[in-house]
Design a protein around this motif. Structure first.
Motif, mmCIF file in Angstrom:
data_model
loop_
_atom_site.group_PDB
_atom_site.id
_atom_site.type_symbol
_atom_site.label_atom_id
_atom_site.label_comp_id
_atom_site.label_asym_id
_atom_site.label_seq_id
_atom_site.Cartn_x
_atom_site.Cartn_y
_atom_site.Cartn_z
ATOM 1 N N LYS A 77 -21.076 2.781 -19.039
ATOM 2 C CA LYS A 77 -20.047 2.951 -20.057
ATOM 3 C C LYS A 77 -18.897 1.957 -19.927
ATOM 4 O O LYS A 77 -18.196 1.689 -20.898
ATOM 5 N N ALA A 78 -18.682 1.439 -18.733
ATOM 6 C CA ALA A 78 -17.571 0.497 -18.509
ATOM 7 C C ALA A 78 -18.013 -0.644 -17.597
ATOM 8 O O ALA A 78 -17.403 -0.904 -16.565
ATOM 9 N N PRO A 79 -19.064 -1.361 -17.982
ATOM 10 C CA PRO A 79 -19.615 -2.391 -17.088
ATOM 11 C C PRO A 79 -18.676 -3.560 -16.816
ATOM 12 O O PRO A 79 -18.648 -4.080 -15.694
ATOM 13 N N LEU A 80 -17.924 -3.995 -17.812
ATOM 14 C CA LEU A 80 -17.014 -5.121 -17.591
ATOM 15 C C LEU A 80 -15.882 -4.718 -16.660
ATOM 16 O O LEU A 80 -15.528 -5.465 -15.733
ATOM 17 N N THR A 81 -15.325 -3.541 -16.886
ATOM 18 C CA THR A 81 -14.243 -3.048 -16.030
ATOM 19 C C THR A 81 -14.708 -2.947 -14.585
ATOM 20 O O THR A 81 -13.998 -3.375 -13.660
ATOM 21 N N ILE A 82 -15.889 -2.404 -14.383
ATOM 22 C CA ILE A 82 -16.398 -2.236 -13.024
ATOM 23 C C ILE A 82 -16.712 -3.593 -12.397
ATOM 24 O O ILE A 82 -16.500 -3.797 -11.193
ATOM 25 N N THR A 83 -17.167 -4.542 -13.198
ATOM 26 C CA THR A 83 -17.372 -5.902 -12.688
ATOM 27 C C THR A 83 -16.069 -6.481 -12.153
ATOM 28 O O THR A 83 -16.021 -7.054 -11.060
ATOM 29 N N LYS A 84 -14.995 -6.329 -12.935
ATOM 30 C CA LYS A 84 -13.694 -6.878 -12.536
ATOM 31 C C LYS A 84 -13.163 -6.172 -11.286
ATOM 32 O O LYS A 84 -12.712 -6.823 -10.331
ATOM 33 N N LEU A 85 -13.189 -4.849 -11.291
ATOM 34 C CA LEU A 85 -12.646 -4.095 -10.161
ATOM 35 C C LEU A 85 -13.453 -4.331 -8.890
ATOM 36 O O LEU A 85 -12.898 -4.384 -7.789
ATOM 37 N N SER A 86 -14.761 -4.485 -9.038
ATOM 38 C CA SER A 86 -15.611 -4.749 -7.874
ATOM 39 C C SER A 86 -15.272 -6.096 -7.248
ATOM 40 O O SER A 86 -15.246 -6.232 -6.018
ATOM 41 N N ALA A 87 -15.000 -7.089 -8.107
ATOM 42 C CA ALA A 87 -14.606 -8.404 -7.583
ATOM 43 C C ALA A 87 -13.314 -8.306 -6.799
ATOM 44 O O ALA A 87 -13.160 -8.914 -5.733
ATOM 45 N N LEU A 88 -12.364 -7.522 -7.301
ATOM 46 C CA LEU A 88 -11.097 -7.342 -6.603
ATOM 47 C C LEU A 88 -11.304 -6.606 -5.281
ATOM 48 O O LEU A 88 -10.723 -6.982 -4.252
ATOM 49 N N ALA A 89 -12.122 -5.572 -5.302
ATOM 50 C CA ALA A 89 -12.362 -4.803 -4.082
ATOM 51 C C ALA A 89 -13.009 -5.672 -3.008
ATOM 52 O O ALA A 89 -12.603 -5.633 -1.836
ATOM 53 N N ARG A 90 -13.987 -6.468 -3.394
ATOM 54 C CA ARG A 90 -14.689 -7.309 -2.420
ATOM 55 C C ARG A 90 -13.792 -8.411 -1.871
ATOM 56 O O ARG A 90 -13.994 -8.887 -0.748
ATOM 57 N N ALA A 91 -12.792 -8.794 -2.659
ATOM 58 C CA ALA A 91 -11.840 -9.810 -2.201
ATOM 59 C C ALA A 91 -10.687 -9.195 -1.405
ATOM 60 O O ALA A 91 -9.751 -9.910 -1.027
ATOM 61 N N LYS A 92 -10.735 -7.880 -1.179
ATOM 62 C CA LYS A 92 -9.717 -7.140 -0.416
ATOM 63 C C LYS A 92 -8.357 -7.150 -1.117
ATOM 64 O O LYS A 92 -7.306 -7.034 -0.479
ATOM 65 N N TYR A 93 -8.384 -7.280 -2.425
ATOM 66 C CA TYR A 93 -7.154 -7.315 -3.220
ATOM 67 C C TYR A 93 -6.333 -6.036 -3.057
ATOM 68 O O TYR A 93 -5.101 -6.076 -2.992
ATOM 69 N N PHE A 94 -7.013 -4.897 -3.019
ATOM 70 C CA PHE A 94 -6.316 -3.609 -2.964
ATOM 71 C C PHE A 94 -5.888 -3.211 -1.551
ATOM 72 O O PHE A 94 -5.061 -2.307 -1.387
ATOM 73 N N ASP A 95 -6.459 -3.848 -0.558
ATOM 74 C CA ASP A 95 -6.229 -3.423 0.826
ATOM 75 C C ASP A 95 -4.753 -3.563 1.209
ATOM 76 O O ASP A 95 -4.090 -4.545 0.854
ATOM 77 N N LEU A 96 -4.259 -2.555 1.920
ATOM 78 C CA LEU A 96 -2.869 -2.515 2.390
ATOM 79 C C LEU A 96 -1.868 -2.630 1.229
ATOM 80 O O LEU A 96 -0.919 -3.405 1.257
ATOM 81 N N SER A 97 -2.128 -1.823 0.214
ATOM 82 C CA SER A 97 -1.184 -1.684 -0.903
ATOM 83 C C SER A 97 -0.867 -0.204 -1.081
ATOM 84 O O SER A 97 -1.483 0.661 -0.456
ATOM 85 N N PHE A 98 0.109 0.085 -1.932
ATOM 86 C CA PHE A 98 0.553 1.461 -2.143
ATOM 87 C C PHE A 98 0.161 1.982 -3.519
ATOM 88 O O PHE A 98 0.051 1.209 -4.473
#
Length: 225
Positions: A77-98
């Motif tokens: 249902k949201a393939p593009l969104t999940i593609t984008k968020l997965s790229a961020l997660a794998r790049a550790k973008y979210f790590d050590l944030s609030f």
């Protein structure tokens, strides 16, 4: 979803080490939560995928200082969104944030995904992407456990998202991309402790129905599989 100002967020960063509410009327912590070590920081530069990935993950796990939140991903249902968020997660973008925003009245939302903790941060260089899987315009169209994108209008999605911890009615403007399968009880406990803002005149914290979580929520790691 409206966003906290940068000035407020900077002030909030300075009070993480003290009790948010002095002489509090209710608990200011969730049992089991550990002391955060993260600091607000500029968003990382991550290469933006411009098309849907051929293989999409099915699960996202958000490890926080209070425990794990597991999300089942709506890949069909949201393939593009999940593609984008997965790229961020794998790049550790979210790590050590609030998680920088909590609402406790009318809307029941824990909002995360902004490394600046200001409510205005998104991946450097990204220009926003289209909405997907928007719900009907009706009551409780964002039911408990829903995970959706925060935005500033159509086609402005970036990295910020919110977790619904009680049935909520919103305009049908926010991409629904996941469902919490583990850790919803934790988010509910964070919601029960409440939110706060700082009084501009004396810089003291006070209870608010829309502000920074009193129980600080630090994202330590986000993984997808």
């Amino acid at each position: 979803m409206k966003k906290l100002s940068l000035v407020l967020a900077v002030a909030l960063m300075s009070v993480f080490s003290i009790a948010p509410i002095q002489a509090a009327e209710k608990p200011t912590t969730v049992p089991g939560c550990k002391t955060p070590t993260a600091k607000a920081h500029a968003p990382a530069t991550v290469k933006e995928p411009m098309s849907v990935a051929k293989a999409l993950p099915k699960t996202m796990t958000i490890d926080t200082n209070c425990g794990a939140i597991v999300i089942s991903l709506l890949t069909n249902k949201a393939p593009l969104t999940i593609t984008k968020l997965s790229a961020l997660a794998r790049a550790k973008y979210f790590d050590l944030s609030f998680c920088h925003r909590l609402t406790t009245e009318g809307l029941f939302v824990l909002q995360c995904g902004d490394p600046t903790a200001s409510g205005s941060g998104n991946p450097t260089g990204w220009k926003g992407y289209k909405d997907e899987n928007l719900p009907a315009n009706k009551a409780n169209n964002y039911p408990v456990g829903t995970v959706a994108m925060a935005n500033s209008g159509p086609g402005t999605n970036g990295s910020q998202f919110f977790i619904i911890y009680a049935d909520t009615t919103l305009g049908p403007n926010y991409t629904i991309w996941g469902k919490v399968t583990k850790g919803l009880d934790l988010v509910k406990k964070i919601g029960a402790v409440g939110a706060y803002k700082l009084n501009a005149s004396d810089n003291k914290p006070y209870y608010a129905n829309d502000g920074f979580p009193i129980q600080t929520v630090e994202i330590r790691k986000v993984s997808v599989k």
